[in-house]
Design a protein around this motif. Structure first.
Motif, PDB file in Angstrom:
ATOM      1  N   HIS A 159       0.812  -1.228   0.000  1.00  0.00           N
ATOM      2  CA  HIS A 159       0.000   0.000   0.000  1.00  0.00           C
ATOM      3  C   HIS A 159       0.840   1.270   0.000  1.00  0.00           C
ATOM      4  O   HIS A 159       0.416   2.310  -0.512  1.00  0.00           O
ATOM      5  N   ASP A 160       2.048   1.207   0.562  1.00  0.00           N
ATOM      6  CA  ASP A 160       2.896   2.399   0.606  1.00  0.00           C
ATOM      7  C   ASP A 160       4.159   2.205  -0.236  1.00  0.00           C
ATOM      8  O   ASP A 160       5.189   2.844   0.000  1.00  0.00           O
ATOM      9  N   GLY A 161       4.068   1.337  -1.242  1.00  0.00           N
ATOM     10  CA  GLY A 161       5.237   1.025  -2.063  1.00  0.00           C
ATOM     11  C   GLY A 161       5.567   2.103  -3.082  1.00  0.00           C
ATOM     12  O   GLY A 161       4.810   3.061  -3.291  1.00  0.00           O
ATOM     13  N   VAL A 162       6.728   1.929  -3.742  1.00  0.00           N
ATOM     14  CA  VAL A 162       7.182   2.898  -4.742  1.00  0.00           C
ATOM     15  C   VAL A 162       7.583   2.174  -6.031  1.00  0.00           C
ATOM     16  O   VAL A 162       8.098   1.047  -5.999  1.00  0.00           O
ATOM     17  N   LEU A 163       7.341   2.845  -7.135  1.00  0.00           N
ATOM     18  CA  LEU A 163       7.811   2.392  -8.440  1.00  0.00           C
ATOM     19  C   LEU A 163       8.931   3.310  -8.892  1.00  0.00           C
ATOM     20  O   LEU A 163       8.794   4.546  -8.828  1.00  0.00           O
ATOM     21  N   ILE A 164      10.039   2.726  -9.329  1.00  0.00           N
ATOM     22  CA  ILE A 164      11.127   3.503  -9.925  1.00  0.00           C
ATOM     23  C   ILE A 164      11.280   3.038 -11.374  1.00  0.00           C
ATOM     24  O   ILE A 164      11.545   1.858 -11.626  1.00  0.00           O
ATOM     25  N   LEU A 165      11.092   3.952 -12.293  1.00  0.00           N
ATOM     26  CA  LEU A 165      11.096   3.626 -13.721  1.00  0.00           C
ATOM     27  C   LEU A 165      11.921   4.670 -14.456  1.00  0.00           C
ATOM     28  O   LEU A 165      11.768   5.872 -14.216  1.00  0.00           O
ATOM     29  N   GLY A 235      -3.064   5.680 -10.895  1.00  0.00           N
ATOM     30  CA  GLY A 235      -3.326   5.766  -9.458  1.00  0.00           C
ATOM     31  C   GLY A 235      -2.188   6.308  -8.621  1.00  0.00           C
ATOM     32  O   GLY A 235      -2.379   6.626  -7.445  1.00  0.00           O
ATOM     33  N   PHE A 236      -0.973   6.385  -9.185  1.00  0.00           N
ATOM     34  CA  PHE A 236       0.142   6.965  -8.440  1.00  0.00           C
ATOM     35  C   PHE A 236      -0.132   8.452  -8.232  1.00  0.00           C
ATOM     36  O   PHE A 236      -0.524   9.159  -9.155  1.00  0.00           O
ATOM     37  N   GLN A 237       0.085   8.929  -7.016  1.00  0.00           N
ATOM     38  CA  GLN A 237      -0.240  10.320  -6.713  1.00  0.00           C
ATOM     39  C   GLN A 237       0.970  11.238  -6.754  1.00  0.00           C
ATOM     40  O   GLN A 237       0.949  12.276  -7.402  1.00  0.00           O
ATOM     41  N   LYS A 238       2.012  10.857  -6.044  1.00  0.00           N
ATOM     42  CA  LYS A 238       3.194  11.704  -5.950  1.00  0.00           C
ATOM     43  C   LYS A 238       4.284  11.136  -6.850  1.00  0.00           C
ATOM     44  O   LYS A 238       4.707   9.990  -6.674  1.00  0.00           O
ATOM     45  N   ILE A 239       4.724  11.930  -7.821  1.00  0.00           N
ATOM     46  CA  ILE A 239       5.739  11.474  -8.775  1.00  0.00           C
ATOM     47  C   ILE A 239       6.875  12.490  -8.796  1.00  0.00           C
ATOM     48  O   ILE A 239       6.652  13.683  -9.001  1.00  0.00           O
ATOM     49  N   GLU A 240       8.076  12.004  -8.577  1.00  0.00           N
ATOM     50  CA  GLU A 240       9.273  12.849  -8.628  1.00  0.00           C
ATOM     51  C   GLU A 240      10.139  12.361  -9.781  1.00  0.00           C
ATOM     52  O   GLU A 240      10.329  11.153  -9.957  1.00  0.00           O
ATOM     53  N   THR A 241      10.662  13.295 -10.572  1.00  0.00           N
ATOM     54  CA  THR A 241      11.473  12.919 -11.731  1.00  0.00           C
ATOM     55  C   THR A 241      12.874  13.506 -11.607  1.00  0.00           C
ATOM     56  O   THR A 241      13.033  14.718 -11.411  1.00  0.00           O
ATOM     57  N   PHE A 242      13.864  12.648 -11.710  1.00  0.00           N
ATOM     58  CA  PHE A 242      15.268  13.045 -11.668  1.00  0.00           C
ATOM     59  C   PHE A 242      15.849  13.025 -13.079  1.00  0.00           C
ATOM     60  O   PHE A 242      15.407  12.247 -13.925  1.00  0.00           O
ATOM     61  N   GLY A 243      16.856  13.852 -13.298  1.00  0.00           N
ATOM     62  CA  GLY A 243      17.581  13.840 -14.567  1.00  0.00           C
ATOM     63  C   GLY A 243      19.004  13.389 -14.337  1.00  0.00           C
ATOM     64  O   GLY A 243      19.765  14.103 -13.663  1.00  0.00           O
ATOM     65  N   TYR A 249      17.691  20.046 -12.999  1.00  0.00           N
ATOM     66  CA  TYR A 249      18.360  19.873 -14.291  1.00  0.00           C
ATOM     67  C   TYR A 249      17.637  20.708 -15.334  1.00  0.00           C
ATOM     68  O   TYR A 249      16.476  21.076 -15.177  1.00  0.00           O
ATOM     69  N   ARG A 250      18.339  21.002 -16.398  1.00  0.00           N
ATOM     70  CA  ARG A 250      17.690  21.597 -17.571  1.00  0.00           C
ATOM     71  C   ARG A 250      17.120  20.464 -18.413  1.00  0.00           C
ATOM     72  O   ARG A 250      17.764  19.434 -18.587  1.00  0.00           O
ATOM     73  N   PHE A 257      15.834  10.125 -17.806  1.00  0.00           N
ATOM     74  CA  PHE A 257      14.958  10.542 -16.710  1.00  0.00           C
ATOM     75  C   PHE A 257      14.661   9.334 -15.829  1.00  0.00           C
ATOM     76  O   PHE A 257      14.525   8.212 -16.329  1.00  0.00           O
ATOM     77  N   ILE A 258      14.538   9.579 -14.533  1.00  0.00           N
ATOM     78  CA  ILE A 258      14.196   8.526 -13.580  1.00  0.00           C
ATOM     79  C   ILE A 258      12.970   8.997 -12.799  1.00  0.00           C
ATOM     80  O   ILE A 258      13.023  10.023 -12.110  1.00  0.00           O
ATOM     81  N   HIS A 259      11.862   8.271 -12.935  1.00  0.00           N
ATOM     82  CA  HIS A 259      10.631   8.621 -12.250  1.00  0.00           C
ATOM     83  C   HIS A 259      10.499   7.781 -10.975  1.00  0.00           C
ATOM     84  O   HIS A 259      10.652   6.555 -11.023  1.00  0.00           O
ATOM     85  N   LEU A 260      10.177   8.438  -9.868  1.00  0.00           N
ATOM     86  CA  LEU A 260       9.871   7.739  -8.627  1.00  0.00           C
ATOM     87  C   LEU A 260       8.410   8.047  -8.295  1.00  0.00           C
ATOM     88  O   LEU A 260       8.054   9.200  -8.053  1.00  0.00           O
ATOM     89  N   ALA A 261       7.565   7.025  -8.330  1.00  0.00           N
ATOM     90  CA  ALA A 261       6.126   7.194  -8.137  1.00  0.00           C
ATOM     91  C   ALA A 261       5.684   6.469  -6.878  1.00  0.00           C
ATOM     92  O   ALA A 261       6.000   5.296  -6.685  1.00  0.00           O
ATOM     93  N   GLU A 262       4.948   7.171  -6.028  1.00  0.00           N
ATOM     94  CA  GLU A 262       4.499   6.606  -4.754  1.00  0.00           C
ATOM     95  C   GLU A 262       3.066   6.101  -4.877  1.00  0.00           C
ATOM     96  O   GLU A 262       2.185   6.799  -5.386  1.00  0.00           O
TER      97      GLU A 262
END
Length: 270
Positions: A159-165, A235-243, A249-250, A257-262
């Protein structure tokens, strides 16, 4: 290397091959045997550092499904960092190589052959994290396949897991043309990687190796905001994207890109 090992069965019009299931032809024995030369485990470890390990530890993750394990690089790193890992892939050749690489390093990988679209049929349990790395998600050419896959990833999480894609920065390639520092992901020496053809529906990459062998991958050029929108709609609510492992980053600079979705439900989200 024999012609048979190099033959990826694209046919006479390779740029017309835009099919999710074709990756099974692309990751043949010859290309899989070359994959570790392409990423270079030691150089990749140095460039990547503990980025993924820290992301997972900060969120209290212990169980991880490596949904696109490839030749096992991240599975092995996470096992050695103390995580409980299941290694899945749709390519039998990749799974065999991952298991072999694990054994070489003193680990017995728990492997599962799984098509993401039916992931929860082929794997058991729920995980603190699902990771889908190596630009693997871009093998899905059909939007319905992408939505189904993200829904399967969502379902495989606690229920509180994360996806990293992760994904290539196709925005920059489509809008400005291709350039790459190859600083972080494909670190092998004397290996040529570039797109032979790019349009809105295809990025066909060429991989050339020092022994003159050549392989190709046909992938869908996913835009960053499109992937984020699909994640939200699943259904993922909070998504953070890294470069390239950075928070700021520009847009045109990162290679990846690396997406972390909660998955965790936030009642106050609008």
């Amino acid at each position: 290397m024999s012609a048979q090992k190099q033959d990826q069965a694209f046919g006479d019009k390779p740029e017309e091959v835009r099919d999710t299931d074709h990756y099974l032809e692309e990751y043949n024995e010859g290309f899989v045997d070359k994959w570790d030369d392409l990423i270079d485990w030691d150089s990749r470890s140095a460039s990547e550092g503990d980025f993924f390990i820290q992301l997972l530890k900060e969120r209290g993750c212990k169980t991880v499904l490596d949904a696109a394990c490839g030749t096992g690089f991240h599975s092995v790193r996470l096992i050695e960092a103390g995580f409980d890992v299941v290694s899945a892939d749709g390519s039998p050749e990749m799974l065999a190589k991952a298991f072999e690489n694990g054994r070489k390093r003193g680990h017995v990988l728990r492997t599962a052959h799984a098509d993401w679209r039916w992931l929860n049929r082929d794997i058991n349990g729920r995980y603190d994290a699902v990771i889908c790395l190596g630009n693997s998600f871009t093998h899905l050419f059909n939007e319905r396949d992408r939505r189904k896959t993200l829904a399967e990833f969502y379902s495989a999480l606690k229920h509180d897991g994360v996806l990293i894609l992760d994904q290539r920065n196709y925005d920059a390639i489509l809008d400005h043309g291709y350039s790459s520092k190859h600083t972080y992901y494909y670190c092998g020496d004397n290996i040529s990687v570039y797109p032979e053809h790019v349009d809105q529906g295809l990025a066909r990459f060429r991989y050339g190796f020092p022994d003159d062998s050549v392989y190709h991958l046909n992938m869908f050029p996913l835009r960053k905001d499109y992937v984020r929108r699909l994640m939200t709609e699943v259904g993922f609510q909070k998504i953070e994207t890294f470069g390239d492992f950075k928070e700021t980053y520009r847009e045109s600079e990162p290679d990846f890109f690396i997406h972390l979705a909660e998955k965790q439900y936030h009642e106050d989200n609008e």
